[in-house]
Each structure stands twice: as structure tokens, then as C-alpha cells.
Design a protein around this motif. Structure first.
Motif, PDB file in Angstrom:
ATOM      1  N   ALA A 103       9.529 -37.793  -9.088  1.00 33.33           N
ATOM      2  CA  ALA A 103       9.511 -38.914  -8.277  1.00 33.33           C
ATOM      3  C   ALA A 103      11.003 -39.555  -8.577  1.00 33.33           C
ATOM      4  N   GLU A 104      10.903 -39.888  -9.400  1.00 38.35           N
ATOM      5  CA  GLU A 104      13.059 -40.280  -9.809  1.00 38.35           C
ATOM      6  C   GLU A 104      13.483 -39.921  -9.064  1.00 38.35           C
ATOM      7  N   ARG A 105      13.564 -38.341  -8.163  1.00 34.04           N
ATOM      8  CA  ARG A 105      14.544 -37.783  -7.494  1.00 34.04           C
ATOM      9  C   ARG A 105      14.384 -37.516  -5.884  1.00 34.04           C
ATOM     10  N   ILE A 106      13.226 -37.358  -6.001  1.00 37.52           N
ATOM     11  CA  ILE A 106      12.651 -38.028  -4.188  1.00 37.52           C
ATOM     12  C   ILE A 106      12.291 -38.866  -3.776  1.00 37.52           C
ATOM     13  N   GLY A 107      11.654 -39.627  -4.793  1.00 38.14           N
ATOM     14  CA  GLY A 107      12.416 -41.514  -4.726  1.00 38.14           C
ATOM     15  C   GLY A 107      13.389 -41.763  -4.044  1.00 38.14           C
ATOM     16  N   ASP A 108      14.588 -40.805  -4.524  1.00 35.18           N
ATOM     17  CA  ASP A 108      16.078 -40.932  -3.973  1.00 35.18           C
ATOM     18  C   ASP A 108      16.549 -40.227  -2.656  1.00 35.18           C
ATOM     19  N   GLY A 109      15.253 -39.373  -2.152  1.00 36.78           N
ATOM     20  CA  GLY A 109      15.711 -38.769  -1.076  1.00 36.78           C
ATOM     21  C   GLY A 109      16.047 -37.248  -1.048  1.00 36.78           C
ATOM     22  N   ASP A 110      16.535 -36.903  -2.856  1.00 37.42           N
ATOM     23  CA  ASP A 110      16.420 -35.141  -2.750  1.00 37.42           C
ATOM     24  C   ASP A 110      15.433 -33.993  -2.707  1.00 37.42           C
ATOM     25  N   HIS A 111      16.474 -33.241  -2.219  1.00 33.48           N
ATOM     26  CA  HIS A 111      14.944 -32.424  -1.662  1.00 33.48           C
ATOM     27  C   HIS A 111      13.960 -31.604  -3.630  1.00 33.48           C
ATOM     28  N   ALA A 113      14.010 -28.888  -4.921  1.00 33.98           N
ATOM     29  CA  ALA A 113      15.109 -28.174  -6.383  1.00 33.98           C
ATOM     30  C   ALA A 113      15.622 -29.200  -6.555  1.00 33.98           C
ATOM     31  N   ALA A 114      16.153 -29.878  -6.425  1.00 35.81           N
ATOM     32  CA  ALA A 114      16.842 -30.803  -7.805  1.00 35.81           C
ATOM     33  C   ALA A 114      15.922 -31.761  -8.386  1.00 35.81           C
ATOM     34  N   ALA A 115      14.577 -32.004  -7.519  1.00 37.27           N
ATOM     35  CA  ALA A 115      12.974 -32.944  -8.364  1.00 37.27           C
ATOM     36  C   ALA A 115      12.842 -32.045  -9.286  1.00 37.27           C
ATOM     37  N   LEU A 116      12.943 -30.928  -8.756  1.00 37.94           N
ATOM     38  CA  LEU A 116      12.312 -30.144 -10.391  1.00 37.94           C
ATOM     39  C   LEU A 116      13.179 -29.886 -11.498  1.00 37.94           C
ATOM     40  N   ARG A 117      14.971 -29.928 -10.986  1.00 38.33           N
ATOM     41  CA  ARG A 117      15.779 -29.568 -11.738  1.00 38.33           C
ATOM     42  C   ARG A 117      16.019 -31.193 -12.648  1.00 38.33           C
ATOM     43  N   ARG A 118      16.025 -32.201 -12.606  1.00 39.84           N
ATOM     44  CA  ARG A 118      15.957 -33.501 -12.868  1.00 39.84           C
ATOM     45  C   ARG A 118      14.206 -33.631 -14.018  1.00 39.84           C
ATOM     46  N   ALA A 119      13.024 -32.952 -13.458  1.00 34.11           N
ATOM     47  CA  ALA A 119      12.053 -33.318 -13.876  1.00 34.11           C
ATOM     48  C   ALA A 119      11.987 -32.460 -14.892  1.00 34.11           C
ATOM     49  N   ALA A 120      12.466 -31.259 -15.417  1.00 32.33           N
ATOM     50  CA  ALA A 120      13.201 -30.408 -16.560  1.00 32.33           C
ATOM     51  C   ALA A 120      14.195 -31.318 -17.513  1.00 32.33           C
ATOM     52  N   GLU A 121      14.924 -31.711 -17.183  1.00 32.58           N
ATOM     53  CA  GLU A 121      15.904 -32.156 -18.019  1.00 32.58           C
ATOM     54  C   GLU A 121      15.270 -33.310 -18.283  1.00 32.58           C
TER      55      GLU A 121
END
Length: 545
Positions: A103-111, A113-121
Motif C-alpha cells: 500500500a505504501e508504494r502503490i499509494g506513491d504511484g510505484d509499479h 514489482a516495487a510494491a512487492l519489494r517494499r513489502a518484503a523489506e
């Protein structure tokens, strides 16, 4: 179906994930051997996703009323928030943090793959001691595969959402199959990680929501136990020898600094520590032997609520054991004969504290013995007795008594706990209810300053009346009655449904009537109950639930 992640796709994702987990819940429960073989990972993930889905449906319902459509950011954030407040178990808590990262990355407009990367981190950061071969490994592999798909795409620089989710699923599936080689306990039982298996189900639902087709289900022969799965310990003593006896979960309202201190403290108390969330709201999960100490740590950090305590020896039992419902006692430390009588009427064995001379651990152990019970709930009702009560509980456990220490910090919290005590419930359920009632009760008291000193409310002089809220001076006054009224208003300014007044022997005549009238006239929806504490009690105790 458009191959992208939009608000309707997230809604479908929640629905499909819940449906899939419902089908596979028992299979996942059956392979649950790590971190505790309590057979509930599938159930916990199901309940976590159910809460996430309810939050998403609430967003859509609100927009239907207004005639508009929700956007992706609102829906994915609602999904993450719903998972946070409804997270169950170790894997459910980690899943909530994975959704928060997305949600953090998608809310910032990222695609994606970037959202899944942030989720895992973010999920890995939330776990005190990350272990490979778990849901964390599966989440990391999913993110790696999605990012690799993006890197391999030449036109436009990023892969489409459909390509990313397919790659994430494939990467997660391969990582899941490898978990027995990473974690010895899985290899011994001949299973893959249950949390990772559940995450694969959730990712499969994402593939179906985005692409319109369900991915191939892994061959179940490789995901079922080939050897007997270890069972939970039969009692608290054996749990202590092979791992902590209790799982403690609660929501917590606290700032970042307080949560950092809480992590350190809980890490010393137990294991399987996961703290997820942010922006003032957290979900805390830990396995401990002293459930009361884990809850008390939350009370010191902020405001814990929705407290759930599970004893691992009951996790796999099919139904109540009548023997666990018999011979249960409560031991309460009180000041004043009136409080002793009140708690005694509620069925508690009491220890009468003397002014300036708190009871020793031996007195508390003797009171536990006098309760003549196999199960005892201990209410210290004083912050200063925390370590003494913990020592007494430990000694009583060594004598074969099952003791739960609820870290009540005031007699009014003890009264609230006793009000919901039900000896016909299972022990852990009774402890949960009593702990929640105590934790939901804010407390205040009046005292008279013995000398001039600095306080959190300013400088006080000898003879001043001090109004303390949760142990800190909040009001300084000259008249006891007027100070009590001001203190009560401070307490009720943040809400409340029930006010409990305990009057000591030095309280002025008519104080109870004055306060009850004040509450009735100013706070129409608030009820008041008053008790006589006795000569030894402080002039006034106030509890607000």
C-alpha cells in the motif's frame, strides 16, 4: 479483464484470497510446525484476510452511498489497515505488514514489482530475528522475481502488471518448495513452511484477480507431512522447556520511540516477536512464558487493546476440559478493609497492603496457596509490586500452580478485571477477558504532597492536593473536593462509559455525592458506581472505562 491492478481488482483479490484460504485452510493448518506446532496458520491467515476484505468492502459501500468510485490508493490502504487490526498469529501479522508495504508504494504511484519489494523489506524489518525458510523467504523471492521481470522488459522499462504477478507467483512457488532445505524442522516433518504456503495462496488469488485465470495449484503431495507433526506441549511446564507457553497479540496506540523500547523489552521476554504497523497504530505479536509481563510492556508503551492470549497447550484440543474449569482462584492485593471486603465478595483471596510496607513475594505465594486452586489469576493492583508479583507467580508455578499475572496498576483496574471474571470459562479465555477489562480502565488518584517538589504539572507545596492520572501528577490544588472534580473532568475529557469511585477513610464527607452529581449533570451517558475503600485506602481512586 484489464490486466492491471485497480480498485475493483483489489476487491476481487480479497474475495478470491478468502475463498482460496477457506478451501486450503485445513491443509495449511496440518503442515504448521514452525515457529510453534499449533496447527492454526491457515486459520490465522484466513481471519486476517477476512478482516482486510471487510475493510475494503466498507470503502466500496461508502462510495456507493455517495455515487462515486473509490480509487486504488484508498482501497489498497483499507486492505492493509483491515489486515493490521485483524491480524492473527505470526503469519497473519507478517501478512499485514506485507500488505502495508504494498500500500505504501502503490499509494506513491510505484509499479507492482516495487510494491512487492517494499513489502518484503518491511516485513523482514518487523521480525525481531528473521529466519530463512519461512514466509519471509517466500515474500522475498516473489519480489525478486517480479523485479527481474521488470528488468528483463526492454520496451518501456517495466513489465506489465500481469507479467509481474505471474513472475512473483512463480518465484514464490519455487522458494516455497525450497523451504525444507532452509529450515531443519520443516525437513524433519517433511513439509514446506505453512506461512509461505499461505502467502502462495494469497499471491495466486492476486494472479487470478489481475489476469483472470487461476495459476496451477502446487502438487499437494509435496506439501503434506510425511512424518508425524510435533504437537503442542501438554502443559505449561513442558511448554516452558520446549518454548514459550503463551502467544500474546494486541493492538497498540503508541509513538515510534515507545515502540522501539517495547521491541527491546519483548525481545528479552520471549521469541517470535513481530511488531507491525506505524503512524501511531501497531499490531504486536510475541510468544512468552509470562503473558502478563508482555501486556504490561504494552501498557507502559501506550494503549494496548484487543488483547488476545493463547496458551499453546489448548491450541489443538477439540473442546473444553471440565478439569480446567474447576478450582480457579483470584488473588488481589488491596489497601483498605472496604476493598478487601469488596474483592472477597467477588470471590478473590485478598492480601491487605500496609501503608509504606508493600507485601513481600512470600505473602503473595501464601495467598496463592490459600486460594486452594490449580489455576490462579494474580492482581497486584500496584505498579511498584510488578517484580514482587512476578517472583511470587514464578514460585507458585514451580509448586505446580498455573498462575497468570495481570499487571493491574491500581485497585480500580483490579475491580474492572474482577467484574468480568468467569471461572466457568477456560483459563486462558478468562485471563484474556480480565486483562482486556483492566487495560481498558484508566486510573487516577488523589494524594497530599508531603513537601515542596517539582511535578509534571508544576511546583507543589507541602499540603497541596495532587491529582495523579496513570501515576503522573496532572492537577495541583488546595481543596480536595475541587481538585477531585477537576481531575475527574480531565479523565472524562477523552471519553468514558463508566466511572468507578473508591473513597478512603480520609475523604471529606459528601465527596461521593458531589462527584456523582457532577457526572450525572455534565456527562449524560456516563454511569457512576462508588465503593468505600476503608481507612487504609488513599483518599480517592477513580477508574474510567
Amino acid at each position: 479483464m484489464p490486466q492491471s491492478l485497480d480498485a475493483p481488482a483489489v476487491r476481487a483479490w480479497c474475495s478470491l484470497a478468502l475463498e482460496s484460504l477457506g478451501r486450503e485452510r485445513e491443509e495449511i493448518d496440518a503442515i504448521n510446525v514452525y515457529p510453534v506446532a499449533d496447527g492454526d496458520t491457515g486459520t490465522n491467515l484466513y481471519l486476517t484476510v477476512e478482516s482486510a476484505g471487510q475493510a475494503v468492502e466498507a470503502v466500496f459501500a461508502a462510495h456507493e452511498t455517495g455515487g462515486s468510485a473509490p480509487d486504488l490508493t484508498d482501497v489498497i490502504r483499507a486492505m492493509a489497515h483491515g489486515a493490521l487490526i485483524g491480524a492473527r498469529g505470526n503469519s497473519g501479522t507478517i501478512l499485514a505488514q506485507l500488505l502495508r508495504g504494498m500500500a505504501e508504494r502503490i499509494g506513491d504511484g510505484d509499479h507492482l514489482a516495487a510494491a512487492l519489494r517494499r513489502a518484503a523489506e518491511l516485513a523482514r524489518e518487523a521480525v525481531a530475528h528473521p529466519v530463512e525458510g519461512t514466509i519471509l523467504s517466500v515474500a522475498g523471492a516473489a519480489a525478486d522475481a517480479a523485479c527481474a521481470a521488470c528488468a528483463a522488459e526492454t520496451a518501456g522499462g517495466t513489465a506489465g502488471t500481469a507479467d509481474a504477478v505471474r513472475a512473483a507467483y512463480a518465484g514464490a512457488r519455487a522458494a516455497l518448495d525450497a523451504t525444507p532445505q532452509q529450515l531443519a524442522v520443516l525437513d524433519r516433518a517433511g513439509v514446506v513452511d505453512a506461512g509461505g504456503r499461505g502467502l502462495l495462496v494469497v499471491l495466486g488469488a492476486l494472479v487470478q484477480a489481475v489476469c483472470g485465470e487461476a495459476p496451477q495449484v502446487p502438487a499437494l503431495a509435496h506439501h503434506r507431512p510425511t512424518r508425524p507433526v510435533p504437537q503442542p506441549a501438554a502443559d505449561a511446564q513442558s511448554c516452558a522447556g520446549g518454548g514459550p507457553a503463551f502467544e500474546v497479540i494486541y493492538l497498540l496506540e503508541a509513538d515510534d520511540e515507545a515502540v522501539a523500547r517495547l521491541r527491546t523489552r519483548l525481545d528479552r521476554l520471549g521469541d517470535s516477536l513481530v511488531v507491525v504497523g506505524g503512524d501511531g497504530l501497531w499490531n504486536v505479536h510475541v510468544h512468552v512464558d509470562d503473558a502478563g509481563a508482555a501486556v504490561e510492556a504494552g501498557v507502559e508503551a501506550g494503549r494496548p487493546y484487543r488483547i488476545r492470549i493463547t496458551h499453546f497447550d489448548t491450541a489443538a484440543e477439540p473442546g473444553p476440559d471440565p478439569r480446567e474449569q474447576a478450582q480457579r482462584g483470584v488473588v488481589a492485593v488491596v489497601q483498605g478493609e472496604g476493598l478487601a471486603a469488596l474483592c472477597g465478595e467477588a470471590g478473590a483471596t485478598t492480601v491487605l497492603a500496609r501503608a509504606g510496607e508493600p507485601p513481600a513475594s512470600g505473602e503473595l505465594v501464601e495467598a496463592i496457596r490459600r486460594a486452594h486452586a490449580r489455576e490462579v489469576v494474580l492482581l497486584p493492583n500496584d505498579t511498584a509490586l510488578r517484580h514482587t508479583a512476578a517472583a511470587a507467580a514464578e514460585q507458585a508455578r514451580a509448586e505446580g500452580v498455573r498462575v497468570a499475572l495481570i499487571p493491574t496498576r491500581s485497585a480500580v483496574q483490579g475491580i474492572a478485571a474482577l467484574a468480568v471474571h468467569a471461572p466457568d470459562r477456560r483459563f486462558d479465555e478468562d485471563v484474556v477477558a480480565m486483562t482486556a477489562a483492566a487495560g481498558a480502565t484508566r486510573y487516577a488518584e488523589l494524594a497530599v504532597a508531603e513537601s515542596r517538589s517539582w511535578t509534571s504539572a508544576g511546583v507543589c507545596q507541602a499540603g497541596d492536593v495532587l491529582g495523579l492520572i496513570d501515576g503522573d501528577v496532572a492537577v495541583i490544588g488546595k481543596d480536595l473536593t475541587e481538585t477531585a472534580v477537576t481531575l475527574l473532568d480531565r479523565m472524562l475529557s477523552s471519553g468514558g462509559e463508566l466511572v468507578t469511585l473508591v473513597l478512603g477513610g480520609t475523604a471529606p464527607e459528601g465527596l461521593s455525592t458531589r462527584l456523582e452529581t457532577h457526572v450525572r449533570e455534565r456527562y449524560l451517558a456516563v454511569d457512576t458506581v462508588a465503593y468505600e475503600g476503608g481507612d487504609r485506602a488513599t483518599p480517592l481512586l477513580i477508574g474510567v472505562e
